[in-house]
Design an enzyme around this catalytic site. Structure first.
Site, PDB file in Angstrom:
ATOM      1  N   ASN A  24       0.889  -1.179   0.000  1.00  0.00           N
ATOM      2  CA  ASN A  24       0.000   0.000   0.000  1.00  0.00           C
ATOM      3  C   ASN A  24       0.914   1.213   0.000  1.00  0.00           C
ATOM      4  O   ASN A  24       1.296   1.704   1.058  1.00  0.00           O
ATOM      5  CB  ASN A  24      -0.870   0.054   1.266  1.00  0.00           C
ATOM      6  CG  ASN A  24      -1.897  -1.050   1.312  1.00  0.00           C
ATOM      7  OD1 ASN A  24      -2.458  -1.425   0.292  1.00  0.00           O
ATOM      8  ND2 ASN A  24      -2.142  -1.574   2.484  1.00  0.00           N
TER       9      ASN A  24
ATOM     10  N   HIS B 224      -0.783  -8.894  -4.745  1.00  0.00           N
ATOM     11  CA  HIS B 224      -0.154  -8.948  -3.422  1.00  0.00           C
ATOM     12  C   HIS B 224      -0.705 -10.048  -2.534  1.00  0.00           C
ATOM     13  O   HIS B 224      -0.173 -10.305  -1.460  1.00  0.00           O
ATOM     14  CB  HIS B 224      -0.297  -7.612  -2.707  1.00  0.00           C
ATOM     15  CG  HIS B 224      -1.611  -7.429  -2.010  1.00  0.00           C
ATOM     16  ND1 HIS B 224      -2.807  -7.559  -2.650  1.00  0.00           N
ATOM     17  CD2 HIS B 224      -1.915  -7.134  -0.725  1.00  0.00           C
ATOM     18  CE1 HIS B 224      -3.781  -7.349  -1.783  1.00  0.00           C
ATOM     19  NE2 HIS B 224      -3.286  -7.094  -0.613  1.00  0.00           N
TER      20      HIS B 224
ATOM     21  N   GLY C 212      -6.864 -12.334  -2.102  1.00  0.00           N
ATOM     22  CA  GLY C 212      -8.119 -11.591  -2.247  1.00  0.00           C
ATOM     23  C   GLY C 212      -9.284 -12.371  -1.672  1.00  0.00           C
ATOM     24  O   GLY C 212      -9.301 -13.601  -1.697  1.00  0.00           O
TER      25      GLY C 212
END
Lengths: 384, 141
Positions: free
Chosen positions: A233, A307, A310
């Site tokens: 992030n 990343h 999910g």
């Protein structure tokens, strides 16, 4: 995300798994209101947010060799602590060395022979023995970074009128990068990124202490080397080739992670030929992966990849379908010992609430934006 | 009229809060937020905090009010379950004075839940409905 090796195997750790996880649960606090072991005053905290992991190493929380294996060497140099609010400092100052909650975790994992997909590259990263134990950490700057974001979200919400910008979702508020507000935010956000590098650095130090205490050998003897630390992030200034020309761009990676290919000058010497290690966290039940960045990612996705797996299920739905206490017992029967602060929080993180991580990683491999190297199975987990 | 309910949102948590009055709406939104962090039935009122906030709209005031509750959780280690407040509208401004009662965080006495990271502006609205007001808030977990 941060990943480190040990030279221990599953056989070494399994008899002491409970002891190790219990100690990690105690030494790396998690959950609502948890406070870290590292006490700093405001001046030290400001220094830390401007220098990131280096501050920690200078103060005895890590090894010099860690730095080169951290994205940006653990410090975005544009950080300026005068750009963060007192509120952000008050929120974050006592949280150094803590995990938080939600999907943040600290996990002991095994690299079994069947999950080594590229032996040569795995060896270069320190995965060298069958059933080797590694430790993965997922957390960030905690409340500090969120307060920085909240503060500037309000600034941007007002400033957008001045720049004649409208967005369909106010959470995506934005201003020109070269504006006063844009530069202030970038310098404040860099403080948050550095604080995240620092938080994971002091957690790494704690993990080394815990393993050393349980296995009665120094962290050096246990070869608890950092494989890599990479953010997911973040916004950063990077150079990318666009339509044949090198351009400086602001790369936002939100729910995406950096995947720099071989030969990139940001990578340490030992990773120059193989590309950047990419750490992809799955769920606490199903496992995680280590990949490498590729040239194709440089060419097609600005050196970026996915990343994590999910979610397929909202947190509310997961709580309707699973119970934290029975999940904990069930996982223990399957050889995964979990310590969690919140049972409802544990239910929200059930493996079935996430996509199949192996399928996600196969998509990354087939699309060529990352190269699959090792899969890890969890055996111990600390959660908020 | 129910006070609040949660709705599904992939990675975060959605809140619908209701109130016959704007004050009741703010109280119910605060209770919904607190209930995500702790079982509010486990809290008493050993700590009292007073807040005074002002904003250019009711929406912004609600955002600031909820954000303050998250801030106090991290900075002063307090969770709240009792909210009393007065909202005043003046030309171009809305302000509130609130009294918050709660307890210091104590995992031994309280069922702690999610460590809320932030209040988001995604879908953030206050709307007038037949029975009063409804707020939509997504909180970052």
């Amino acid at each position: 995300m941060r990943l480190l090796t040990t030279n221990l195997t599953y056989k070494d750790v399994q008899p002491k798994l409970r002891e190790t996880v219990d100690m990690l649960f105690q030494k790396v606090p998690a959950g609502v209101g948890c406070k870290g072991f590292l006490k700093v005053n405001e001046k030290e905290y400001r220094d830390l947010m401007e220098t990131g992991s280096k501050w920690c190493i200078d103060h005895g929380y890590g090894w010099d060799t860690d730095l080169k294996r951290i994205e940006e060497h653990g410090c975005i140099t544009q950080a300026d602590s005068s750009k963060v609010s007192d509120k952000a400092i008050k929120r974050g100052i006592s949280q150094l060395g803590t995990l938080g909650s939600g999907n943040h975790y600290l996990e002991i994992q095994i690299a079994s022979s069947a999950n080594i997909f590229d032996e040569a590259i795995a060896k270069k990263m320190g995965i060298t023995i069958p059933d080797q134990v590694v430790v993965m950490v997922h957390c960030g700057s905690r409340g500090f970074g969120h307060q920085v974001a909240t503060d500037y979200l309000k600034v941007f919400d007002e400033a957008m009128k001045k720049y004649n910008i409208s967005v369909s979702d106010r959470e995506l508020s934005c201003v020109p990068f070269q504006s006063k507000e844009g530069q202030d935010y970038y310098q404040g956000m860099a403080c948050a990124a550095n604080t995240a590098f620092a938080n994971r650095q002091v957690i790494l130090h704690r993990i080394r202490e815990c393993f050393s205490s349980v296995f009665k050998r120094s962290a050096e003897e246990l070869e608890m080397n950092l494989i890599y630390d990479v953010s997911h992030n973040i916004a950063k200034v990077e150079k990318h080739k666009i339509e044949g020309k090198w351009k400086e761009v602001i790369m936002h990676r939100k729910g995406a992670t950096r995947s720099f290919g071989p030969g990139h000058d940001e990578l340490p010497k030992e990773y120059q030929k193989i590309g950047q290690p990419v750490i992809i966290g799955g769920s606490m039940e199903t496992g995680s992966y280590l990949l490498t960045g590729t040239q194709k990612a440089m060419d097609e996705t600005f050196g970026s990849t996915a990343h994590g797996s999910g979610r397929t299920m909202s947190r509310t739905q997961a709580k309707r379908e699973f119970r934290g206490d029975s999940l904990q017992k069930d996982m223990e029967c399957r050889g995964i010992y979990v310590r969690a602060v919140s049972m409802s929080g544990l239910a929200e993180e059930a493996g079935k609430a996430y996509k199949n991580i192996s399928e996600v990683v196969d998509v990354l491999e087939h699309s060529g934006i990352s190269h699959k190297v090792v899969g890890f199975n969890p055996i111990g987990n600390v959660k908020g | 009229m129910k006070g609040y309910e949660y709705f599904d949102h992939t990675a975060d948590v959605g809140i619908y809060a209701y109130g016959k009055t704007i004050e009741e709406l703010f109280v119910n939104a605060a209770l919904a937020l607190s209930d995500q962090m702790v079982n509010i039935a486990h809290l008493s009122s050993s700590m009292v905090k007073t807040l005074s906030l002002s904003a250019t709209s009711e929406e912004k005031l609600l955002y600031d009010f909820l954000e303050e509750i998250v801030y106090l959780k991290d900075s002063e280690n307090i969770l709240f379950s009792d909210f009393k407040l007065k909202i005043k509208k003046e030309k171009g401004h809305v302000s509130l004075i609130a009294t918050l009662k709660g307890d210091p965080i104590n995992p031994k006495k309280q069922e702690l839940r999610n460590d809320v990271k932030a209040i988001t502006m995604h879908l953030f609205t206050i709307e007038k409905i037949n029975e009063g007001y409804k707020a939509t808030v997504i909180i970052d977990i």
